[in-house]
Design a protein around this motif. Structure first.
Motif, PDB file in Angstrom:
ATOM      1  N   LEU A  24       0.812  -1.215   0.000  1.00 53.52           N
ATOM      2  CA  LEU A  24       0.000   0.000   0.000  1.00 53.52           C
ATOM      3  C   LEU A  24       0.845   1.265   0.000  1.00 53.52           C
ATOM      4  O   LEU A  24       0.329   2.365   0.217  1.00 53.52           O
ATOM      5  CB  LEU A  24      -0.932  -0.009   1.221  1.00 53.52           C
ATOM      6  CG  LEU A  24      -1.885  -1.198   1.310  1.00 53.52           C
ATOM      7  CD1 LEU A  24      -2.677  -1.163   2.606  1.00 53.52           C
ATOM      8  CD2 LEU A  24      -2.836  -1.224   0.111  1.00 53.52           C
ATOM      9  N   ASN A  25       2.130   1.083  -0.262  1.00 54.87           N
ATOM     10  CA  ASN A  25       3.063   2.214  -0.234  1.00 54.87           C
ATOM     11  C   ASN A  25       3.911   2.201  -1.505  1.00 54.87           C
ATOM     12  O   ASN A  25       5.112   1.900  -1.474  1.00 54.87           O
ATOM     13  CB  ASN A  25       3.951   2.130   1.012  1.00 54.87           C
ATOM     14  CG  ASN A  25       3.127   2.060   2.287  1.00 54.87           C
ATOM     15  OD1 ASN A  25       2.733   3.076   2.834  1.00 54.87           O
ATOM     16  ND2 ASN A  25       2.849   0.850   2.757  1.00 54.87           N
ATOM     17  N   PRO A  26       3.298   2.524  -2.647  1.00 52.89           N
ATOM     18  CA  PRO A  26       4.010   2.413  -3.929  1.00 52.89           C
ATOM     19  C   PRO A  26       5.191   3.358  -4.080  1.00 52.89           C
ATOM     20  O   PRO A  26       6.035   3.146  -4.963  1.00 52.89           O
ATOM     21  CB  PRO A  26       2.913   2.739  -4.956  1.00 52.89           C
ATOM     22  CG  PRO A  26       1.906   3.553  -4.207  1.00 52.89           C
ATOM     23  CD  PRO A  26       1.924   3.002  -2.808  1.00 52.89           C
ATOM     24  N   PRO A 154     -13.655  -9.875   3.438  1.00 55.32           N
ATOM     25  CA  PRO A 154     -12.961  -8.647   3.020  1.00 55.32           C
ATOM     26  C   PRO A 154     -13.567  -7.378   3.600  1.00 55.32           C
ATOM     27  O   PRO A 154     -12.869  -6.375   3.770  1.00 55.32           O
ATOM     28  CB  PRO A 154     -13.094  -8.679   1.492  1.00 55.32           C
ATOM     29  CG  PRO A 154     -13.275 -10.131   1.149  1.00 55.32           C
ATOM     30  CD  PRO A 154     -14.080 -10.695   2.291  1.00 55.32           C
ATOM     31  N   ASN A 155     -14.859  -7.412   3.938  1.00 52.83           N
ATOM     32  CA  ASN A 155     -15.520  -6.226   4.477  1.00 52.83           C
ATOM     33  C   ASN A 155     -15.033  -5.852   5.876  1.00 52.83           C
ATOM     34  O   ASN A 155     -15.300  -4.743   6.349  1.00 52.83           O
ATOM     35  CB  ASN A 155     -17.031  -6.419   4.507  1.00 52.83           C
ATOM     36  CG  ASN A 155     -17.630  -6.534   3.124  1.00 52.83           C
ATOM     37  OD1 ASN A 155     -17.148  -5.905   2.182  1.00 52.83           O
ATOM     38  ND2 ASN A 155     -18.656  -7.351   2.975  1.00 52.83           N
ATOM     39  N   ASN A 156     -14.340  -6.777   6.539  1.00 50.87           N
ATOM     40  CA  ASN A 156     -13.848  -6.511   7.895  1.00 50.87           C
ATOM     41  C   ASN A 156     -12.485  -5.822   7.903  1.00 50.87           C
ATOM     42  O   ASN A 156     -11.957  -5.513   8.967  1.00 50.87           O
ATOM     43  CB  ASN A 156     -13.776  -7.809   8.699  1.00 50.87           C
ATOM     44  CG  ASN A 156     -15.151  -8.349   9.039  1.00 50.87           C
ATOM     45  OD1 ASN A 156     -16.103  -7.584   9.159  1.00 50.87           O
ATOM     46  ND2 ASN A 156     -15.265  -9.660   9.182  1.00 50.87           N
ATOM     47  N   TYR A 157     -11.940  -5.588   6.713  1.00 52.01           N
ATOM     48  CA  TYR A 157     -10.615  -4.972   6.614  1.00 52.01           C
ATOM     49  C   TYR A 157     -10.726  -3.472   6.359  1.00 52.01           C
ATOM     50  O   TYR A 157     -11.662  -3.007   5.701  1.00 52.01           O
ATOM     51  CB  TYR A 157      -9.807  -5.611   5.483  1.00 52.01           C
ATOM     52  CG  TYR A 157      -9.327  -6.994   5.821  1.00 52.01           C
ATOM     53  CD1 TYR A 157      -8.033  -7.224   6.263  1.00 52.01           C
ATOM     54  CD2 TYR A 157     -10.184  -8.086   5.720  1.00 52.01           C
ATOM     55  CE1 TYR A 157      -7.602  -8.502   6.588  1.00 52.01           C
ATOM     56  CE2 TYR A 157      -9.765  -9.364   6.035  1.00 52.01           C
ATOM     57  CZ  TYR A 157      -8.466  -9.562   6.474  1.00 52.01           C
ATOM     58  OH  TYR A 157      -8.043 -10.824   6.807  1.00 52.01           O
ATOM     59  N   SER A 158      -9.778  -2.743   6.890  1.00 52.77           N
ATOM     60  CA  SER A 158      -9.661  -1.315   6.590  1.00 52.77           C
ATOM     61  C   SER A 158      -8.197  -0.996   6.372  1.00 52.77           C
ATOM     62  O   SER A 158      -7.305  -1.775   6.746  1.00 52.77           O
ATOM     63  CB  SER A 158     -10.232  -0.457   7.728  1.00 52.77           C
ATOM     64  OG  SER A 158      -9.438  -0.598   8.897  1.00 52.77           O
ATOM     65  N   ILE A 159      -7.940   0.136   5.744  1.00 51.67           N
ATOM     66  CA  ILE A 159      -6.569   0.596   5.530  1.00 51.67           C
ATOM     67  C   ILE A 159      -6.320   1.785   6.446  1.00 51.67           C
ATOM     68  O   ILE A 159      -7.095   2.739   6.456  1.00 51.67           O
ATOM     69  CB  ILE A 159      -6.343   0.993   4.060  1.00 51.67           C
ATOM     70  CG1 ILE A 159      -6.482  -0.238   3.165  1.00 51.67           C
ATOM     71  CG2 ILE A 159      -4.953   1.619   3.879  1.00 51.67           C
ATOM     72  CD1 ILE A 159      -6.419   0.068   1.676  1.00 51.67           C
ATOM     73  N   GLN A 160      -5.261   1.696   7.228  1.00 49.72           N
ATOM     74  CA  GLN A 160      -4.886   2.776   8.126  1.00 49.72           C
ATOM     75  C   GLN A 160      -3.428   3.141   7.872  1.00 49.72           C
ATOM     76  O   GLN A 160      -2.739   2.480   7.079  1.00 49.72           O
ATOM     77  CB  GLN A 160      -5.131   2.376   9.584  1.00 49.72           C
ATOM     78  CG  GLN A 160      -6.599   2.086   9.874  1.00 49.72           C
ATOM     79  CD  GLN A 160      -6.872   1.798  11.338  1.00 49.72           C
ATOM     80  OE1 GLN A 160      -6.087   2.128  12.211  1.00 49.72           O
ATOM     81  NE2 GLN A 160      -8.011   1.177  11.603  1.00 49.72           N
ATOM     82  N   ARG A 187      -2.120  -8.589   6.399  1.00 46.93           N
ATOM     83  CA  ARG A 187      -1.939  -8.682   4.944  1.00 46.93           C
ATOM     84  C   ARG A 187      -1.995 -10.130   4.486  1.00 46.93           C
ATOM     85  O   ARG A 187      -2.560 -10.440   3.430  1.00 46.93           O
ATOM     86  CB  ARG A 187      -0.603  -8.040   4.537  1.00 46.93           C
ATOM     87  CG  ARG A 187      -0.362  -8.074   3.017  1.00 46.93           C
ATOM     88  CD  ARG A 187      -1.401  -7.246   2.294  1.00 46.93           C
ATOM     89  NE  ARG A 187      -1.315  -7.355   0.851  1.00 46.93           N
ATOM     90  CZ  ARG A 187      -2.001  -8.226   0.109  1.00 46.93           C
ATOM     91  NH1 ARG A 187      -2.806  -9.124   0.696  1.00 46.93           N
ATOM     92  NH2 ARG A 187      -1.894  -8.234  -1.199  1.00 46.93           N
ATOM     93  N   ILE A 188      -1.405 -11.041   5.239  1.00 48.38           N
ATOM     94  CA  ILE A 188      -1.442 -12.458   4.884  1.00 48.38           C
ATOM     95  C   ILE A 188      -2.873 -12.977   4.955  1.00 48.38           C
ATOM     96  O   ILE A 188      -3.342 -13.706   4.069  1.00 48.38           O
ATOM     97  CB  ILE A 188      -0.498 -13.263   5.801  1.00 48.38           C
ATOM     98  CG1 ILE A 188       0.966 -12.936   5.455  1.00 48.38           C
ATOM     99  CG2 ILE A 188      -0.757 -14.762   5.689  1.00 48.38           C
ATOM    100  CD1 ILE A 188       1.973 -13.459   6.455  1.00 48.38           C
ATOM    101  N   LEU A 189      -3.595 -12.598   6.009  1.00 48.49           N
ATOM    102  CA  LEU A 189      -4.994 -13.018   6.135  1.00 48.49           C
ATOM    103  C   LEU A 189      -5.848 -12.409   5.037  1.00 48.49           C
ATOM    104  O   LEU A 189      -6.772 -13.049   4.524  1.00 48.49           O
ATOM    105  CB  LEU A 189      -5.526 -12.637   7.510  1.00 48.49           C
ATOM    106  CG  LEU A 189      -4.965 -13.456   8.692  1.00 48.49           C
ATOM    107  CD1 LEU A 189      -5.380 -12.830  10.019  1.00 48.49           C
ATOM    108  CD2 LEU A 189      -5.457 -14.901   8.606  1.00 48.49           C
ATOM    109  N   ARG A 190      -5.543 -11.184   4.673  1.00 48.85           N
ATOM    110  CA  ARG A 190      -6.262 -10.533   3.568  1.00 48.85           C
ATOM    111  C   ARG A 190      -6.053 -11.315   2.268  1.00 48.85           C
ATOM    112  O   ARG A 190      -6.964 -11.485   1.459  1.00 48.85           O
ATOM    113  CB  ARG A 190      -5.777  -9.106   3.421  1.00 48.85           C
ATOM    114  CG  ARG A 190      -6.248  -8.384   2.163  1.00 48.85           C
ATOM    115  CD  ARG A 190      -7.683  -7.946   2.248  1.00 48.85           C
ATOM    116  NE  ARG A 190      -8.089  -7.307   0.998  1.00 48.85           N
ATOM    117  CZ  ARG A 190      -9.236  -6.679   0.824  1.00 48.85           C
ATOM    118  NH1 ARG A 190     -10.086  -6.591   1.801  1.00 48.85           N
ATOM    119  NH2 ARG A 190      -9.532  -6.145  -0.345  1.00 48.85           N
TER     120      ARG A 190
END
Length: 198
Positions: A24-26, A154-160, A187-190
C-alpha cells in the motif's frame, strides 16, 4: 470441518501474487540486491464447537522486533529445518505447544516480504484435535483464536496509516474485539480472504 477444509484447499489453488509490507506504499523504493531471510509462519485452523478458528499469538512486549503485535506462530528458517514448512511447524511447537503430529498441512500461500527483510511463507494447516496451549514466555504473551469467517471477510478490513522511520506507511487492519490485527499478519490473512472469494 470437511467443508471448510474443502474451501481452504480450493482457495490454495487460486493463483495470486506475492505480498509485502509495502503493498500500500508504492512510493517506497526497495534497495536492489537486498537479501531476504527465509521464514515460515503457521496459519493454524482449528474447529471449536463446529466453528473454524485461526489461532494467533500476541508477541511479548519486551521483544526487540514487533513487541506486543498480533502474529502467527513462526519464525526464521534454521539450518536444522528441511524447509520453511518445517520451520513453521517447529516454531508452532515451541511457541504455543502445538504438536506437529496434530497438524495436517494443507498447503502454502504466496510469500510475504516484511520490512525486517524476511521472506515469509504462510503455511496453512488443520489442527486435528484440541491440544494444551503452552505459550513460550520469552516470546509469546498470549495465545487466542479468531473466527475464520471474520478474517476471511474482506468487508472486515480497513486501511490505516502511521509514521514509520519518517515516512507515512499504510497497512491493512482487521480488528477483532480488543485485538488489533495489522501489518504482515493482516496482509497475509487478507490474501487468504481474497483467494476464498475469488
Amino acid at each position: 470441518m470437511s467443508d471448510t477444509l474443502t474451501v481452504l484447499r480450493a482457495a490454495l489453488e487460486h493463483d495470486t501474487a506475492r505480498s509485502s509490507d509495502f503493498d500500500l506504499n508504492p512510493d517506497v523504493v526497495l534497495p536492489a540486491g537486498r537479501k531476504l531471510r527465509p521464514a515460515g509462519v503457521l496459519v493454524p485452523i482449528q474447529l471449536v464447537q463446529n466453528v473454524p478458528y485461526v489461532i494467533l499469538t500476541k508477541r511479548a512486549s519486551h521483544l526487540k522486533h514487533h513487541p506486543g503485535q498480533i502474529a502467527f506462530p513462526g519464525g526464521k528458517q534454521d539450518e536444522t529445518d528441511v524447509d520453511v514448512i518445517a520451520a513453521a511447524l517447529r516454531e508452532a511447537r515451541e511457541e504455543i505447544g502445538l504438536p506437529t503430529e496434530n497438524t495436517t498441512v494443507l498447503g502454502t500461500l504466496p510469500s510475504h516480504e516484511t520490512v525486517t527483510n524476511f521472506c515469509v511463507t504462510p503455511v496453512l494447516a488443520h489442527v486435528k484435535h484440541p491440544f494444551k496451549v503452552v505459550a513460550e514466555p520469552g516470546e509469546v504473551e498470549e495465545v487466542f483464536s479468531v473466527p475464520l469467517d471474520h478474517v476471511t471477510n474482506p468487508n472486515n478490513y480497513s486501511i490505516q496509516s502511521r509514521r514509520w522511520m519518517g515516512h507515512k506507511r499504510s497497512y491493512f487492519t482487521v480488528p477483532f474485539g480488543s485485538y488489533y490485527i495489522w501489518g504482515a499478519t493482516a496482509r497475509i490473512l487478507r490474501g487468504l480472504a481474497e483467494r476464498m472469494h475469488a
